[in-house]
Each structure stands twice: as C-alpha cells, then as structure tokens.
Motif scaffolding. Structure first.
Motif, mmCIF file in Angstrom:
data_model
loop_
_atom_site.group_PDB
_atom_site.id
_atom_site.type_symbol
_atom_site.label_atom_id
_atom_site.label_comp_id
_atom_site.label_asym_id
_atom_site.label_seq_id
_atom_site.Cartn_x
_atom_site.Cartn_y
_atom_site.Cartn_z
ATOM 1 N N GLY A 54 0.803 -1.218 0.000
ATOM 2 C CA GLY A 54 0.000 0.000 0.000
ATOM 3 C C GLY A 54 0.832 1.262 0.000
ATOM 4 O O GLY A 54 2.048 1.224 -0.193
ATOM 5 N N TYR A 62 4.343 4.046 -3.007
ATOM 6 C CA TYR A 62 3.502 2.846 -2.979
ATOM 7 C C TYR A 62 4.413 1.629 -2.947
ATOM 8 O O TYR A 62 5.388 1.559 -3.696
ATOM 9 C CB TYR A 62 2.616 2.779 -4.227
ATOM 10 N N ASP A 64 4.482 -2.524 -3.362
ATOM 11 C CA ASP A 64 3.728 -3.766 -3.685
ATOM 12 C C ASP A 64 4.636 -4.969 -3.662
ATOM 13 O O ASP A 64 5.800 -4.879 -3.294
ATOM 14 C CB ASP A 64 2.990 -3.640 -5.025
#
Ligand code: SF4
Length: 64
Positions: A54, A62, A64
């Motif tokens: 997130g 971000y 991931d």
C-alpha cells in the motif's frame, strides 16, 4: 517487493513541495523528529514487512 512513487503526478508534486518546505520532514505530520524524516520510520517498517502492501501515510510512495 517494489517501492515506487504514487502514479498521481500532481500528488507527488504536492508532497515534494511539502517536503521542501519542511526541510525533509514528513509534510503530513506535525512533529519534526528523526522518525518523521522522509522516508519515515513508519514506512521503513512497512517496507520491511513482507505482508504490507500500500501507500505510505502521505501517499507519496507505494509498495507492492
Ligand atoms: S509518509 Fe511518505 S512522504 Fe511522509 S515521510 Fe513517510 S515516506 Fe515520506
């Protein structure tokens, strides 16, 4: 695992301006402490957490 900037370039621009204004402290937090220097402690811990996916608190990055 990969960490990248938010795909929203305007958002990135806004947060980067905030970081410039604060001298590198998280623009979303009031306290100017070592923990809140970008990349802040919270997000460093989230990067290290294999289960986290997130955005950072400010939405600059971000993972991931
Ligand atoms: S929340 Fe994001 S922008 Fe704010 S200090 Fe942490 S990593 Fe940097």
């Amino acid at each position: 695992m990969a960490v990248r900037l938010n795909e929203d370039k305007e958002m990135v621009q806004r947060i980067k301006e905030g970081l410039k204004r604060t001298g590198g402290y998280c623009p979303c937090r009031l306290q100017r402490t070592e923990e809140n220097k970008c990349i802040c402690k919270e997000f460093r811990e989230q990067i290290a957490d294999p289960d986290f996916k997130g955005y950072c608190h400010c939405l600059l990055y971000y993972k991931d």
